[in-house]
Design a protein around this motif. Structure first.
Motif, short mmCIF file in Angstrom:
data_model
loop_
_atom_site.label_atom_id
_atom_site.label_comp_id
_atom_site.label_asym_id
_atom_site.label_seq_id
_atom_site.Cartn_x
_atom_site.Cartn_y
_atom_site.Cartn_z
N LEU A 235 -123.42 -71.11 51.32
CA LEU A 235 -122.00 -71.25 51.63
C LEU A 235 -121.17 -70.63 50.52
CD1 LEU A 235 -119.88 -72.77 53.57
CD2 LEU A 235 -119.85 -74.49 51.76
N VAL A 236 -120.16 -69.82 50.89
CA VAL A 236 -119.28 -69.18 49.92
C VAL A 236 -117.83 -69.38 50.35
CG1 VAL A 236 -118.62 -67.02 48.79
CG2 VAL A 236 -121.02 -67.44 49.36
N ARG A 237 -117.00 -69.85 49.45
CA ARG A 237 -115.56 -69.99 49.72
C ARG A 237 -114.89 -68.64 49.52
NH1 ARG A 237 -110.94 -71.24 46.54
NH2 ARG A 237 -109.33 -72.39 47.71
N ILE A 238 -114.13 -68.18 50.51
CA ILE A 238 -113.50 -66.86 50.46
C ILE A 238 -111.98 -66.94 50.56
CG2 ILE A 238 -115.53 -65.74 51.45
CD1 ILE A 238 -113.91 -65.56 54.11
N LEU A 242 -108.88 -63.68 50.83
CA LEU A 242 -107.98 -63.38 51.95
C LEU A 242 -106.59 -62.99 51.48
CD1 LEU A 242 -108.89 -66.29 54.40
CD2 LEU A 242 -109.79 -63.95 54.38
N GLN A 243 -106.27 -63.25 50.21
CA GLN A 243 -104.94 -62.92 49.70
C GLN A 243 -104.77 -61.44 49.41
OE1 GLN A 243 -102.86 -65.40 49.99
NE2 GLN A 243 -104.65 -66.63 50.58
N LEU A 252 -114.66 -55.76 49.84
CA LEU A 252 -115.26 -55.39 48.57
C LEU A 252 -115.46 -56.61 47.68
CD1 LEU A 252 -113.39 -52.05 47.76
CD2 LEU A 252 -115.78 -52.34 48.42
N GLU A 253 -114.46 -57.49 47.65
CA GLU A 253 -114.57 -58.70 46.85
C GLU A 253 -115.71 -59.59 47.37
OE1 GLU A 253 -113.12 -59.88 44.20
OE2 GLU A 253 -111.73 -58.23 43.84
N HIS A 257 -119.72 -61.38 45.94
CA HIS A 257 -119.89 -62.82 45.79
C HIS A 257 -120.78 -63.45 46.87
CE1 HIS A 257 -116.21 -62.00 43.47
NE2 HIS A 257 -116.52 -63.08 42.78
N ALA A 258 -120.72 -62.90 48.09
CA ALA A 258 -121.49 -63.50 49.18
C ALA A 258 -122.97 -63.16 49.04
CB ALA A 258 -120.96 -63.01 50.53
#
Length: 366
Positions: A235-238, A242-243, A252-253, A257-258
């Motif tokens: 699980l990854v918080r994104i 989104l900003q 790309l970000e 991280h994922a």
């Protein structure tokens, strides 16, 4: 790399987010410094058969070597359709080469976009979008999402209007004698809900995750109180990603991280991580939770049921959007989906643009 992947996808190659992430990893290993190694490395990732090599090589030449090509891909009837021209798809990467001109074929094709084509794209399954005009689909997606955001804002403004304010109405109409022409309404405070989205990006969702992620990203222009997560085996918080002002930057970000993108599916375990790490902070009695997944879980159905029950107790409404539900003859027979379904408040499809637009009533409360 995201721009190149988009060009390959528009040209007919089945390139998903997982391919882009693997290509970025290969580039970081040094392949990008040698043209031959870079070409063959990306070709091995993006192509599944020898017939796709020609399409890939032309995309590679156009994007990385700036060579001009007008290319076509074969349809099922053996005919060919001119779909793209050299640099036209580089908009995804944020630049346009000097001297690049739109071909006549492209200009003519862009003018033949009647109502029938719009309706066709609205109801086209995302898994088959490579067969359609990808550029026009992107344009239609943006237009429909803008319309959705406009309607949501209008509903929000109307919802703030309460009963008639007699005193204020009299003051506003003193110059009109005894007639109340302009009625003033009291403003009422609408209780807003927080939207929590959990998006499945496992291998079985690969053909849908890009478009669903784009939908989630577009919601941030209207919904300020939104929390978003992606999951497969982790699980990854994104939410912070989104900003970004551009979807390309968001992708790309996320690629950095994922983990385990397009890997297996451990929905129950990922929901357990969500409940343990984030549920107490992001879920409350005024939250709406949306799970975007096909429900094909590799774990035990008991785990899925238990974790869904925990989410159900902390949220006001639990919505499950399954792209497979849009297929004819689909039945939620998978163990994970069958375990979760009795606890879900709303079970809908999410396989095309039209199905996403039908979420307006749910989102209007956020």
């Amino acid at each position: 790399m995201v721009g190149f992947s988009e060009l390959c996808r528009e040209s007919g190659l089945a390139v998903g987010l997982s391919h882009t992430q693997e290509a970025i990893q290969a580039s970081s290993l040094g392949f990008i410094h040698d043209e031959a190694s870079f070409r063959y490395g990306l070709r091995s990732l993006f192509c599944t058969c020898g017939e796709e090599h020609q399409i890939f090589d032309k995309c590679f030449d156009v994007f990385w070597l700036k060579r001009k090509h007008t290319y076509a891909h074969k349809t099922s009837t053996g005919s060919t359709n001119i779909t793209k021209k050299s640099k036209s798809s580089l908009v995804m990467a944020g630049f346009k080469p000097k001297g690049a001109e739109e071909p006549k074929e492209m200009e003519e094709a862009s003018n033949v976009t009647g109502a029938s084509k719009i309706e066709s794209l609205k109801y086209t399954d995302f898994s088959k979008v490579a067969e359609m005009d990808s550029d026009f689909l992107d344009e239609l997606t943006n237009k429909l999402l803008q319309q959705l955001n406009h309607r949501l804002k209008r509903k929000l403004q109307q919802s703030k209007r309460g009963p008639i304010d007699i005193r204020q109405s009299i003051r506003k109409n003193l110059s009109n004698g005894a007639e109340l022409i302009d009625l003033a309404k009291q403003r009422k405070k609408k209780e807003k809900h927080r939207l929590v989205i959990l998006l499945d990006v496992s291998g079985s969702m690969d053909k849908y995750s890009f478009y669903l992620l784009r939908f989630v990203w577009s919601l941030k222009s209207h919904l300020k109180n939104i929390e978003a997560f992606v999951f497969s085996t982790h699980l990854v918080r994104i939410t912070e990603f989104l900003q970004q002002e551009q979807l390309t930057n968001t992708l790309l970000e996320m690629s950095h991280h994922a983990r385990s993108w397009s890997g297996g599916t451990k929905i129950g375990e990922c929901l357990a991580d969500f409940n343990e790490q984030y549920a107490k902070r992001v879920l409350n009695g005024r939250s709406i939770t949306i799970i975007l997944s096909d429900g094909l879980d590799d774990g035990a159905p008991e785990t899925m049921s238990e974790e869904i029950q925990k989410i159900k107790l902390r949220t006001s409404k639990l919505v499950w959007l399954n792209p497979l539900k849009g297929m004819e003859g689909y039945a939620p027979l998978a163990r994970g989906m069958a375990a979760a379904l009795p606890l879900v408040d709303n079970f809908q499809s999410a396989h095309n643009l039209q199905s996403l637009m039908e979420l307006e009533n749910i989102l209007s409360d956020v």
